[in-house]
Write a protein that holds these residues in place. Sequence first.
Motif, short mmCIF file in Angstrom:
data_model
loop_
_atom_site.label_atom_id
_atom_site.label_comp_id
_atom_site.label_asym_id
_atom_site.label_seq_id
_atom_site.Cartn_x
_atom_site.Cartn_y
_atom_site.Cartn_z
N LEU A 167 -15.08 20.39 45.80
CA LEU A 167 -13.88 19.44 45.80
C LEU A 167 -13.71 18.87 44.41
CD1 LEU A 167 -15.08 17.75 49.15
CD2 LEU A 167 -13.52 19.90 48.94
N PRO A 168 -12.94 19.44 43.63
CA PRO A 168 -12.70 18.83 42.28
C PRO A 168 -11.69 17.44 42.23
CG PRO A 168 -11.87 21.09 42.36
CD PRO A 168 -11.97 20.54 43.92
N ASP A 169 -12.03 16.78 41.25
CA ASP A 169 -11.13 15.78 40.98
C ASP A 169 -10.43 16.34 39.43
OD1 ASP A 169 -10.10 13.30 40.56
OD2 ASP A 169 -11.59 12.53 39.33
N THR A 170 -9.51 17.21 40.03
CA THR A 170 -8.68 18.01 38.83
C THR A 170 -8.24 17.35 37.80
OG1 THR A 170 -8.35 19.60 40.72
CG2 THR A 170 -7.20 19.78 38.58
N VAL A 171 -7.63 15.92 38.03
CA VAL A 171 -7.11 15.39 37.06
C VAL A 171 -7.74 14.09 36.71
CG1 VAL A 171 -4.66 16.27 37.39
CG2 VAL A 171 -5.57 14.29 38.85
N GLY A 172 -9.14 14.03 36.93
CA GLY A 172 -9.82 12.89 36.62
C GLY A 172 -9.17 11.44 37.00
N TYR A 173 -8.67 11.40 38.17
CA TYR A 173 -7.98 10.27 38.75
C TYR A 173 -8.93 9.21 39.57
CZ TYR A 173 -4.25 8.08 41.77
OH TYR A 173 -3.44 7.19 42.36
N THR A 174 -9.98 9.91 40.17
CA THR A 174 -10.45 9.07 41.33
C THR A 174 -11.63 8.19 40.70
OG1 THR A 174 -11.19 9.51 43.53
CG2 THR A 174 -12.36 10.68 41.90
N MET A 175 -11.98 7.19 41.44
CA MET A 175 -13.12 6.17 41.25
C MET A 175 -14.06 6.71 42.14
SD MET A 175 -11.84 3.96 39.05
CE MET A 175 -10.51 4.49 38.25
N PRO A 176 -15.49 6.23 41.53
CA PRO A 176 -16.64 6.68 42.29
C PRO A 176 -16.73 6.61 43.62
CG PRO A 176 -17.19 5.63 40.05
CD PRO A 176 -15.52 5.46 40.42
N ARG A 177 -16.40 5.13 44.29
CA ARG A 177 -16.77 4.79 45.53
C ARG A 177 -15.92 5.80 46.55
NH1 ARG A 177 -16.17 -1.22 47.36
NH2 ARG A 177 -17.28 -1.39 45.46
N GLU A 178 -14.43 5.93 45.80
CA GLU A 178 -13.37 6.58 46.59
C GLU A 178 -13.75 8.16 46.67
OE1 GLU A 178 -10.18 6.43 44.05
OE2 GLU A 178 -8.56 6.78 45.41
N TYR A 179 -14.37 8.67 45.47
CA TYR A 179 -14.77 10.20 45.58
C TYR A 179 -16.03 10.38 46.29
CZ TYR A 179 -15.61 14.78 43.17
OH TYR A 179 -15.58 16.11 42.85
N GLY A 180 -16.75 9.54 46.33
CA GLY A 180 -18.08 9.46 47.08
C GLY A 180 -17.63 9.54 48.69
N ALA A 181 -16.77 8.79 48.91
CA ALA A 181 -16.12 8.57 50.45
C ALA A 181 -15.66 9.87 51.01
CB ALA A 181 -15.12 7.37 50.50
N MET A 182 -14.96 10.59 50.01
CA MET A 182 -14.25 11.98 50.39
C MET A 182 -15.35 12.78 50.91
SD MET A 182 -11.91 14.49 47.92
CE MET A 182 -13.22 14.67 46.74
N PHE A 183 -16.51 12.89 50.07
CA PHE A 183 -17.67 13.68 50.55
C PHE A 183 -18.05 13.36 51.74
CE2 PHE A 183 -16.93 14.89 46.20
CZ PHE A 183 -17.25 16.26 46.22
N ARG A 184 -18.43 12.05 51.94
CA ARG A 184 -19.04 11.52 53.19
C ARG A 184 -18.11 11.88 54.56
NH1 ARG A 184 -23.10 11.42 54.94
NH2 ARG A 184 -23.72 11.08 52.97
#
Length: 509
Positions: A167-184
């Motif tokens: 699940l890439p953050d292709t454009v380097g846009y996301t924030m850590p908590r937000e990115y972690g929440a996507m995995f959860r």
Amino acid sequence: MTQIKIFDTTLRDGEQSPGVNLNQLEKLELAKQLERFGVDVMEAGFPASSQGDFNAVKKIAETVKNVSVAGLARAVKSDIDACWEALKNAENPRLHVFIATSPIHMKYKLKKSPEEVIETAVEMVKYGKQFFDHVEWSAEDASRSDLDFLAKIIEKVIDAGATVINLPDTVGYTMPREYGAMFRYMKENVPNIDKVDLSCHCHDDLGMALANSFAAIENGATQVEGTINGIGERAGNASLEEFGVALAIRNDYYPYQTNLVLKEIKRTSDMVSKFTGMTVPGNKAVVGRNAFAHESGIHQDGVLKNAETYEIITPELVGVQSNNLVLGKHSGRHAFTDKIKQLGFTLTDDKIKEAFVAFKSLTDRKKEVTDDDLFAILTDIQTDTSNVKRYSLQEFKVQYGSSDKPSATVTLHTPDDDIIEKTATGQGSVEALYNTLDQIIKEETHLTDFQLNSIGKGRDALAEVHVSLTVEDVHVTGRGSAQDVLEAAVQAYLNGVNRAIYRTTTDKV
Ligand code: KIV
Ligand code: ZN
């Protein structure tokens, strides 16, 4: 301890850094070094993108053994076919197939509806599965995708046979908590998610790549993707050496481990920096020149009393020798050959002879020859493309006075086996030399970037020059090291032109 797999994409995403292009020999040497560094998977390239990339991936797949080798493919059959052709002889081949899932990419780039994207993704994973046991599927721009749509497509590609979901953050846009929440979210909402490894792939546009990678593993990711020195598209990717060292240093906090061999970091980082021409900034975490330097009096005083006051990483952990003074004028061939092995190089007897001559000539001019000097000599010899026709320097002279126009005379041995001498002037010594070279070199060449660094310290340090050139519209980089700055400049220019010739030759093979 949870095992985190490391997926290195230095040779693919890293090579997409602006201005970087590695030749086949350099890619092969880097692949061998990445194997020593202990990555679990290396993405060796994008075989459908060019004949040169195809050849390099094939060669790597046939050479390295203790690592899975992946090739990138768009969601089209011909890309997957190219991956299989390039990877079929690998010990442990892996397909990495991707398609974009964010509304903006689906609408404007792919011009497909979400349903069509699901259909294509499933079809291509099934197609890839005919050849590959391991299929990694990536949802490009995952971090800007709708979570329910993502959950739906992931479930279907797992059913189709995917073994890793990235699940890439292709454009380097996301924030850590937000990115972690996507995995959860995927862990909790995709019924078959436990059948696969979940992987993160972070770009550093907002400086979050490493933090986002940690957020991903905190929330169920078991694979981390990144590059050495964090090189890559735009602001680059997560730095794998930073990830590995952060995990090791904070193992009191994180119950995770990797197979990385941390003492190989320095060498891997140096090799990437040298081959790509992307100099590591002095203050870069873990691998920067100043990473272990303590400047302020208070810090120096603390370190002298107890190193742990200010030093959380020891240089030895990452393979930095605190005393790297090595051979000198009186060192013999035996000691030299031992040192080559110690530095991790495997050279043929002919190349050892060549390296020894270069080393001896350096000891005539330089009192202390360090590991860094040897590394420069050895990598140049190891990746030398002299088996193809090329330009080589016979001699040059420069006339410079602060009130005269500089002029240069250069003698070259050309690919047609001629010896040609020319003279030209320029506004500075380097320009005079390059104007002269242009008179001899048949290929139309333009300089687009020039960088000068010193290898090590002191007045007698080697100079290293990196140039970017276009040679007959082919973009290449070139590098040269010599004790004299002007000689390094000439060697870098010729190296760039020779690389363009080599690339044209190997692209056809
Ligand atoms: O950043 C990205 O989305 C990629 C994919 C091809 C995985 O590099
Ligand atoms: Zn990427």
